[in-house]
Structures are given as structure tokens and as C-alpha cells.
Design an enzyme around this catalytic site. Structure first.
Site, PDB file in Angstrom:
ATOM      1  N   LYS A 162      21.908 -12.030  22.160  1.00  0.00           N
ATOM      2  CA  LYS A 162      20.635 -12.173  22.846  1.00  0.00           C
ATOM      3  C   LYS A 162      20.496 -11.063  23.876  1.00  0.00           C
ATOM      4  CE  LYS A 162      18.618 -15.745  21.052  1.00  0.00           C
ATOM      5  NZ  LYS A 162      17.421 -15.513  20.225  1.00  0.00           N
ATOM      6  N   ASP A 191      18.633  -9.671  19.476  1.00  0.00           N
ATOM      7  CA  ASP A 191      17.366 -10.409  19.471  1.00  0.00           C
ATOM      8  C   ASP A 191      16.846 -10.483  20.908  1.00  0.00           C
ATOM      9  OD1 ASP A 191      15.235 -12.103  19.201  1.00  0.00           O
ATOM     10  OD2 ASP A 191      16.392 -13.817  18.442  1.00  0.00           O
ATOM     11  N   GLU A 217      15.693  -7.623  16.596  1.00  0.00           N
ATOM     12  CA  GLU A 217      14.709  -8.711  16.378  1.00  0.00           C
ATOM     13  C   GLU A 217      13.831  -8.882  17.613  1.00  0.00           C
ATOM     14  OE1 GLU A 217      16.467 -12.174  14.523  1.00  0.00           O
ATOM     15  OE2 GLU A 217      15.338 -13.539  15.796  1.00  0.00           O
ATOM     16  N   ASP A 242      10.550 -12.637  14.060  1.00  0.00           N
ATOM     17  CA  ASP A 242      10.960 -14.045  14.064  1.00  0.00           C
ATOM     18  C   ASP A 242       9.758 -14.873  14.502  1.00  0.00           C
ATOM     19  OD1 ASP A 242      12.016 -16.551  14.537  1.00  0.00           O
ATOM     20  OD2 ASP A 242      13.373 -15.945  16.128  1.00  0.00           O
ATOM     21  N   LYS A 266      13.183 -19.545   9.006  1.00  0.00           N
ATOM     22  CA  LYS A 266      13.751 -20.721   9.672  1.00  0.00           C
ATOM     23  C   LYS A 266      13.194 -21.974   9.008  1.00  0.00           C
ATOM     24  CE  LYS A 266      14.578 -18.596  14.167  1.00  0.00           C
ATOM     25  NZ  LYS A 266      14.279 -18.572  15.614  1.00  0.00           N
ATOM     26  N   GLN A 294      16.963 -22.133  14.741  1.00  0.00           N
ATOM     27  CA  GLN A 294      15.968 -22.672  15.669  1.00  0.00           C
ATOM     28  C   GLN A 294      16.675 -23.478  16.764  1.00  0.00           C
ATOM     29  OE1 GLN A 294      12.346 -21.837  15.064  1.00  0.00           O
ATOM     30  NE2 GLN A 294      13.059 -21.979  17.150  1.00  0.00           N
TER      31      GLN A 294
HETATM   32  C1  MUC Z   1      15.975 -17.005  17.996  1.00  0.00           C
HETATM   33  O1  MUC Z   1      16.289 -16.423  16.957  1.00  0.00           O
HETATM   34  O2  MUC Z   1      15.071 -16.525  18.661  1.00  0.00           O
HETATM   35  C2  MUC Z   1      15.461 -18.914  20.493  1.00  0.00           C
HETATM   36  C3  MUC Z   1      14.149 -19.252  20.611  1.00  0.00           C
HETATM   37  C4  MUC Z   1      13.729 -19.696  19.355  1.00  0.00           C
HETATM   38  O3  MUC Z   1      12.604 -20.077  19.006  1.00  0.00           O
HETATM   39  O4  MUC Z   1      14.751 -19.630  18.471  1.00  0.00           O
HETATM   40  C5  MUC Z   1      15.921 -19.249  19.153  1.00  0.00           C
HETATM   41  C6  MUC Z   1      16.716 -18.251  18.405  1.00  0.00           C
HETATM   42 MG    MG Z   2      14.797 -14.782  17.261  1.00  0.00          MG
END
Ligand code: MUC
Ligand code: MG
Length: 367
Positions: A162, A191, A217, A242, A266, A294
Site C-alpha cells: 500500500k 496500490d 494500481e 481497481d 473482485k 476487498q
Molecule cells: C485494494 O485493493 O484497494 C482497500 C480499499 C478497497 O476497496 O479495497 C482494499 C484493497
Molecule cells: Mg486497490
């Protein structure tokens, strides 16, 4: 296989370790267990995770839309009439995880009725997926320690890091520390959950050019339309959409508009039916996909792996299937286990989601 009841049960399970990222943080899995019952006594099960910072849904809104709108619309239809079910669900805009959970519960019913695993019905490509673990915000040394623990305990060799903090150089330093500690053979991608500007993102990507990242991402918002296109055109790696590509129309817009070059799928937001539509769209366009997380519990993770293992394009890349490890407990009778870096599908009929009644009684919030 007539639908006679749709239950939406709120539950809350604390996280042992908070997950933090640019758009929010998660301390408790305050999800909704969705159960669809048929007149023949079959029960399909799935879970809906509220993500207000991504889709605007809350635990209360998921229950309200299922109890107040979806359940009355679906009673009397059969589990085989999925197109009719979706036509009714689509009369209400938004509410993606509520709709997805109903869709997956219907597939669970179909699998049980046929005596076959849902993953086989979807495509049956393989029986497992390599796991990618998502590392949330923390000081760099803690992020490294977490990745090393997950690698050493579960054999995981792919990590999604992240990013999206200010200053962006903190994230660059964390990614560098991860690469140095984990070595060249570990797969790393990032991401940003829209946390950076296009210019921060470009500088960060330039400064990480030697780290061998696989993907980037949602580094900046897709709503910053021209800045995002400018960034994606210069990205040295495929740029995953995403939260900006949560259904087929958005996928088309982001890809054709040059705001993304890969897509996160997802099941928590597109179920199995619409996830297949997104997947086939991406295959047709020659775009890579990743099974995203998710921040699913074990029920959601079982759904993700059933879908991801079912198709060649989703099984190619490690799927984000491990964040349930941060939860203090879960609802399944038989917990999921990650071994040698992989998670297997359940072989029995349907999705194989067997809920422990004592755990449900302990964690449900409606009694
Ligand atoms: C992600 O891939 O972003 C964090 C917020 C969301 O909606 O999913 C997670 C993981
Ligand atoms: Mg994401």
C-alpha cells in the site's frame, strides 16, 4: 429451486491487526452474511463487506437494501433465473457488494443442486491459486517484518504494498526496504488507493524504477482525468484500475480512455456473473487481470479463489487472498489454510461454505 427467503445478517469480528491504506482503515470486519434459501431446503451463502470509502455502502445500508428492496424482488424467482435476478437487482443503482453476495449465494445453490463445486461450474481451470499478500501502512521496518513473517509462515512470495502517503518518499523508502530485505525473486507491486497526485505518482515511479515492480494500481484518482491519462501513458508497468473500474462499462471507459492498462477483479463487488463479464472483456481486449482483495474474510476469500482458480487468466497471477489472516476469528467451521504460498478451492458441492453456528451466534449483531 424457488427463492423463498433472503437473509442479511450483520456480524462483527475484530481485526487482530488494523489494515491502513490511503483511502481508509479497517479495525473490525463488520460484514453482512447473506443467505438465500430455496423451497427445496438448499441455502446459498456469501458475505458482503461494507467499504464506505470505496462504494459508499455501510453494514446498515447493505441490510436495508437487501431487506427492503432486493429480497421482495427476488422471492418466487428460481436460482436458475440469474439473468432475471440481475435485471431486477439492476433497477437499483450502486450497492455492488450487496448484489454480488446475492449472485454468489445463487451460484452456491446451483453447485449444491448439481452436486458440483462452483469453481468447476465457472471454468475448472485449476484447484488453487498462488497468494499475494497486501501489506498496509506502517513504519518501513514493520512492513518488512510483516512480509517476512508471511513469507516464512505461509510461503507467500508476492506482495502488494500500500502506497499513497505524504510525503510520497516515505512509501518509496518502504518499497526499497522491502525489496532489499526480501531479495530479487519476490514479486512486488503497489496500490495507491488514489492517495497521490499524478506528479507525485510519476516521481515515485521514477524513483522506484530499479525495484522491479510488476504493477501499479490506482496511484492517483481516475477523476483527475487528464492527469491520470498522462501518468498511465508514462507508467513503466501495467497500471491497474481497481475502484475506478467496478463494472463492465467502467472497465471499458478506463481502458479505452487510457486511464488503465490492467484490471482488478473482485468477486466481492461483481460476484461471479459480472466478474466473468469483466474477465471476458479483458481477455477480448488483451488486458491483464489480478484477483483483488476487498479486505475479505474467509467466506469472501473462498469466493475469490473459487473464481480465480476457475479461469486461466485469473490463475496466472497471484491472487490477493490472505488478508483474513489479520482477523482475530472467522465464521467457517473449517478455517482456510495457506500452504506453500497457495490457497486451494473447496472440492465439495457448491462453494463449501460451512458456517459454525456457535461463532455466528457469538459475532452476529442482530440479536
Ligand atoms: C485494494 O485493493 O484497494 C482497500 C480499499 C478497497 O476497496 O479495497 C482494499 C484493497
Ligand atoms: Mg486497490
Amino acid at each position: 429451486m424457488k427463492i423463498v427467503q433472503v437473509e442479511a445478517i450483520p456480524f462483527a469480528i475484530p481485526y487482530a491487526k488494523t489494515l491502513k491504506f490511503a483511502s481508509g482503515e479497517v479495525h473490525t470486519a463488520d460484514h453482512v452474511l447473506v443467505r438465500v434459501h430455496t423451497d427445496e431446503g438448499l441455502t446459498g451463502t456469501a458475505e458482503a463487506p461494507p467499504r464506505p470509502y470505496t462504494y459508499g455502502e455501510t453494514q446498515e445500508s447493505i441490510i436495508a437494501v437487501i431487506d427492503g428492496i432486493f429480497a421482495p424482488q427476488l422471492l418466487g424467482l428460481t436460482a436458475l433465473e440469474r439473468e432475471a435476478v440481475h435485471a431486477r437487482l439492476e433497477r437499483t443503482v450502486g450497492n455492488p457488494t450487496a448484489k454480488a453476495a446475492i449472485d454468489m449465494a445463487l451460484w452456491d445453490i446451483l453447485g449444491q443442486a448439481a452436486g458440483m463445486p462452483v469453481s468447476g461450474l465457472l471454468g475448472g481451470y485449476t484447484d488453487r491459486m498462488r497468494v499475494s499478500h497486501m501489506v498496509g501502512f506502517a513504519p518501513a521496518e514493520e512492513m518488512v517484518a510483516e512480509a517476512e513473517r508471511i513469507r516464512d509462515t505461509y510461503g507467500v512470495t508476492t506482495f502488494k504494498v500500500k502506497v499513497g502517503r505524504q510525503p510520497y518518499t516515505d512509501d518509496v523508502a518502504a518499497c526499497r526496504a522491502l525489496r532489499e530485505a526480501l531479495g530479487p525473486d519476490i514479486e512486488l507491486y503497489i496500490d495507491g488507493n488514489r492517495g497521490w497526485t499524478a506528479s507525485d505518482s510519476a516521481r515515485a515511479l521514477r524513483e522506484m524504477a530499479d525495484l522491479g515492480l510488476t504493477f501499479a494500481e490506482e496511484l492517483c484518482p481516475a477523476d483527475d482525468v487528464l492527469g491520470r491519462r498522462w501518468l498511465v501513458a508514462r507508467s513503466p508497468v501495467p497500471f491497474i484500475a481497481d475502484e475506478s473500474a467496478t463494472r463492465t462499462g467502467e472497465v471499458t471507459r478506463e481502458l479505452l480512455g487510457g486511464s488503465a492498462t490492467a484490471i482488478s477483479i473482485k468477486t466481492a463487488r461483481t460476484g461471479f456473473t459480472a466478474s466473468q463479464r469483466v474477465l471476458h472483456e479483458c481477455e477480448g481486449l488483451g488486458v491483464e487481470v489480478v484477483m483483488g482483495n476487498q479486505i475479505d474474510g474467509q467466506i469472501g476469500t473462498l469466493c475469490s479463489v473459487a473464481f480465480g482458480a476457475a479461469h486461466r487468466s485469473t490463475a496466472r497471477q497471484a491472487g490477493e487472498l490472505s488478508n483474513f489472516l489479520d482477523m482475530s476469528d472467522d465464521l467457517l467451521t473449517e478455517p482456510l489454510t495457506i500452504e506453500n504460498g497457495s490457497l486451494r478451492i473447496r472440492e465439495g458441492a457448491g462453494l463449501g461454505i460451512d458456517i459454525d453456528p456457535d461463532k455466528l451466534a457469538r459475532y452476529r449483531r442482530d440479536r
